[in-house]
Design an enzyme around this catalytic site. Structure first.
Site, PDB file in Angstrom:
ATOM      1  N   SER A  19      55.670 -50.998  44.244  1.00  0.00           N
ATOM      2  CA  SER A  19      54.486 -51.738  44.677  1.00  0.00           C
ATOM      3  C   SER A  19      54.347 -53.049  43.910  1.00  0.00           C
ATOM      4  O   SER A  19      54.580 -53.095  42.694  1.00  0.00           O
ATOM      5  CB  SER A  19      53.230 -50.893  44.453  1.00  0.00           C
ATOM      6  OG  SER A  19      52.087 -51.626  44.858  1.00  0.00           O
ATOM      7  N   ARG A  38      65.129 -69.781  39.055  1.00  0.00           N
ATOM      8  CA  ARG A  38      66.000 -68.771  38.428  1.00  0.00           C
ATOM      9  C   ARG A  38      65.497 -67.364  38.746  1.00  0.00           C
ATOM     10  O   ARG A  38      66.294 -66.434  38.930  1.00  0.00           O
ATOM     11  CB  ARG A  38      66.091 -68.986  36.911  1.00  0.00           C
ATOM     12  CG  ARG A  38      66.703 -70.318  36.442  1.00  0.00           C
ATOM     13  CD  ARG A  38      68.014 -70.661  37.069  1.00  0.00           C
ATOM     14  NE  ARG A  38      68.606 -71.889  36.551  1.00  0.00           N
ATOM     15  CZ  ARG A  38      68.399 -73.109  37.079  1.00  0.00           C
ATOM     16  NH1 ARG A  38      67.587 -73.285  38.117  1.00  0.00           N
ATOM     17  NH2 ARG A  38      69.023 -74.161  36.565  1.00  0.00           N
ATOM     18  N   GLU A  93      66.523 -66.654  42.216  1.00  0.00           N
ATOM     19  CA  GLU A  93      67.970 -66.375  42.237  1.00  0.00           C
ATOM     20  C   GLU A  93      68.244 -64.936  41.820  1.00  0.00           C
ATOM     21  O   GLU A  93      69.123 -64.268  42.378  1.00  0.00           O
ATOM     22  CB  GLU A  93      68.684 -67.358  41.290  1.00  0.00           C
ATOM     23  CG  GLU A  93      70.208 -67.316  41.391  1.00  0.00           C
ATOM     24  CD  GLU A  93      70.858 -68.360  40.498  1.00  0.00           C
ATOM     25  OE1 GLU A  93      70.891 -69.544  40.871  1.00  0.00           O
ATOM     26  OE2 GLU A  93      71.335 -67.992  39.405  1.00  0.00           O
TER      27      GLU A  93
END
Lengths: 146, 146, 146, 146, 146, 146, 146, 146, 146, 146
Positions: free
Chosen positions: H113, H87, H90
């Site tokens: 960063s 997830r 995603e």
């Protein structure tokens, strides 16, 4: 004119004149393999050779200019599918470690250059079936320590 | 005894005797490339050659038996990383289409066999740097129609 | 005319005439599988066969010329998705090692050629569901030692 | 006993008795291809066949039990490297679309089953070089609409 | 008219008429899932169903013809990115081995066909959040021995 | 005790007792699919269910503890090779876009959860061949805007 | 109008008006991240929000309609190359297992939803170099047993 | 002691003492995310922190030494399979371009960063379902021209 | 004007004027490497530098605007094929672990930034063959704990 | 003794003596980068250097022998994950085409050798943050025509 258009122009002229790479190479005093590679856009040609090829095939000077351009050499990074090319790839897979053993035993730690390199194709006639002879010739480059 | 153990036994004997593939091939009247490939387990050896190699290197008969086994030829399917092997792979990538053009123009539609095939490594001494000469010799197989 | 345009022309003519590969192959005395493969651009046709196909399907001579061209055989290198083609790929995966065992036990160390090769499709009618019969016929090529 | 140990036990017994898949299949009235596939662990054997194979090869009943286990069929998902298996994969790549055309034209929209499926290997002797004959026989499964 | 143009024509007609797959399926006495799949070009439609769909959506007969064509089913072979489709892929990954265990224990060694197969989508209303109910129905195909 | 050892212990006990997932699920009042998935280590079990499974199969309390551990769900990211699992993957490939259309038309923009999710396997007896019925039940989750 | 054309129209209007996502979000009382995502075509907008965005940017109503369409979310499945996006991917790689540990210890076995989810970007001014603050807010979804 | 053995020792001590990352972090005045990451071997700990962690968990000084070692950060380069980690991946795929737009509009051309970086996990209790709050804090690094 | 069109315009102007990157950089007091990178679209140019480049090469102000746009940096994620670029990739493969050892021993745990970074190309003339000198200069970024 | 055991022996000795690559290189009059690379097994050492390294670190002569062995250079072919090494890979991706332009403009068509090659790491102290200076020095190899 980019390399793609250059190749199209050269292949069309070659087909129209009914020439083979063999003949072109022999008439121009260049290797047929090298001429084919330059015309397919995978090697750049020095100025005088580019001019000679373009004049011989009677294509415009923009083709000679395109032959001189340094190519970005790109090929499909997956396993090749065409059977002729796959067999060459198979040779590298089957004999890669063997060649490493034999070459490095003979020359020391280093590689065979693919840059300072030439290659020829010959036909060996044989009643049981003709044979293809590929000759690869590359400078040995030793690793350096520093 | 599987091919891995066979290779270990043969390499240890070769090292202990201080032999090169060159010498082994020359003494046994076989190609150094083919002997190395059979000892590395990528080709099977006919019975009498397997026996000759085992006796020459003074290893047991189970090594000769292992040399006769038909290998499952496996190599890493990703792009090879060792620089010596990569350069060979690069040659196939850069010159693959060129070789297809030149070979098929010379022989017709078909391939160079990687099975009915042999290969040699030679050294060309050169003051500007020695050169590696690889010679690949494969039977031409024409496609058939039916 | 490239292979793509050639295939389009041939498929359009085949559709317009309401012909099957079976009929074309039978009328021209060629294998339906081979005719289909040549028309789809995955095999080259010898000159007289190219001419016969073009005349039979009433397409121009440039199509016959395109049929003669030696193709660069390219297919998707990932796992095939179409279910019919995937099932063939699955057969190679499931039975690959088995076929290696059975063929090499019967013929010695070597391979079944995919170049000196032919293939047929037949239908076996069966009240419980018709069956597809694929017959692959390839020359056995023994590995050589040297 | 898992499938790996089962295969080891069966191969050792086969080797010790000097049997070929041909002989085993013929003596047990089973196809050599199917017997090899079951012994390599890629197909499960019905109870009575598992018992027959184990008794014939004189291995313990735990091997018969292992032969009955339903296998998880796993193979390397990358392009196969062994030349014999690669050639079969190449056939699927070169002829996949052709077979789809010819089969679906003959049978309608659907596939050749790789489950309700059998396969044989035969040798055709030929003075110009023996030929391998592979016969694949699979039930045609039509797609359904609903 | 190819499948892409066919899908465009059908989707435009569906949008213009403000119809859902539910309504289309219900009016034509077909499953909404199957109708959607045929219109998206992933299944072929038998002639009478193709005609019914085209007439209902008031598109030309060339669309009906295109619906009858047997499709080459192609999808992206990498992991799907759309979250709805990925969740289905995740279900296969998480529960694949479990389903193999439970199905083969219940039916014997074999598979659930994806060809002799149908699928439905239902909505279960629930105050804590509606639920999607997917029903997959495939013929069990036992492996055969031979 | 890690998940691998846990699965081994549970599978051995199940085999020794001659139990099916069907019976275990029915006796413990849990779904056979869920029990199998927890025992294979792809789902964690709540404490009381873990205890019930371990006591029913008569394995030690360390197995119950292992059943409670939250698993890292890992599966092979390449295309699955086992035919039963591949067919499920093929269903996602062939019907993925169709399901997206039908589900989102019915429920709005969102997904079917694979977390708040259950699944059942049923057998439909049929004289023409039994059928597998898979039922997937997942909560619909709408996308939110913010 | 598809999502690509929609994004082009919206980006052109935004550029012409010299607006930032910050301003658009603030004026429309929506999150800048969500507005950008909807305008880039990776989220659908509810009808009233779609209308508000289109009117604010003074684009036609067909853009509002396109904003409402449920997108198929597609991205490059290989490792991202743009350095800003790669750093986010690196965070998932370096801290993925850590987050699994910390989240599941705090919430139980389950996941953070990427569907019932929102995200914000803030700037923390700092004399040693400003800092980016990303806030991800997703519903916890527990696994269920059944 | 390598990082793997170090993690095993630390996890065993944590489990034996019944501690959570929350408690450890709070007692040692470190972030729970950072402590977990260091103990899992994905970050090195400065000497005094390494010592504090080892003493608190009552493990030997060789564990403190191992915590100080600079790790080679390695993770699986394919798409992650565990649902919690997927997830997050995603989110990067869906919102990557959006974040690039919003961050670079706010800060200029550059990146957030992942080295000068920290991260926290919080729980937001909610009667409709608790929510996970992830906070990522990274220094903005502008590209330089030269 | 997007980055592709921008690069075309800049390359055409550079070619027409017969300028090298060396000369352009020297005349504009910028690094030749950075100018080339900005003109190839892999780095954005600050406004005044964009203006200077466009004026020097006598292209329109829309080219200057395009030079200022923050690029999405995309490159082919597979192993590079062009030999010059591959050699650089090989250096990272061969020396990656070595550089990690030497840099982190010298600077502590952290990385060399590729953002706060510059690079130069120099030529060292040498009778045995000229040498390429690449100088990479990046800020060291230490990992932080928190 | 293989390269893995050799590296273990050398690293243990280096750690026990509290030496850095810097010191070793300086004391032995070799480059720290080259010494590290040889000790990590990615370069072979000439005999006298191998002996010097082994004696300096007080390890047995079998380590010196192992240092002389020509290595097969293998690295992970996927995108590197360790952040320090990834940043170098990113530099090749971002600046690869730029370097090709600048180098070939300066030297002609050819490559920078990675074999006849050396590399150094230096530290530039800077109050705003120290900087890493990498210097790569490779022989230019021109392509040849033939």
């Amino acid at each position: 004119m980019d390399k793609l258009a250059m190749t199209d122009a050269l292949m069309a002229a070659k087909l129209a004149k009914g020439l083979s790479w063999e003949t072109i190479g022999s008439d121009l005093n260049m290797s047929p393999v090298w001429v084919a590679s330059a015309c397919l856009g995978m090697n750049s040609a020095p100025a005088e050779k580019a001019k000679a090829i373009a004049e011989y095939l009677e294509v415009g000077p923009e083709v000679a200019t395109a032959l001189e351009v340094y190519p970005t050499k790109v090929w499909d990074q997956a396993v090749p599918t065409d059977p002729l090319i796959y067999r060459l790839y198979e040779v590298v897979g089957v004999y890669g470690d063997t060649l490493k053993q034999v070459i490095q035993e003979k020359f020391g730690d280093g590689i065979m250059s693919a840059i300072d390199f030439s290659m020829e194709v010959d036909k060996i006639e044989d009643p049981k079936g003709d044979r293809v002879l590929l000759t690869l010739n590359g400078k040995f480059l030793p690793y350096k320590s520093w």
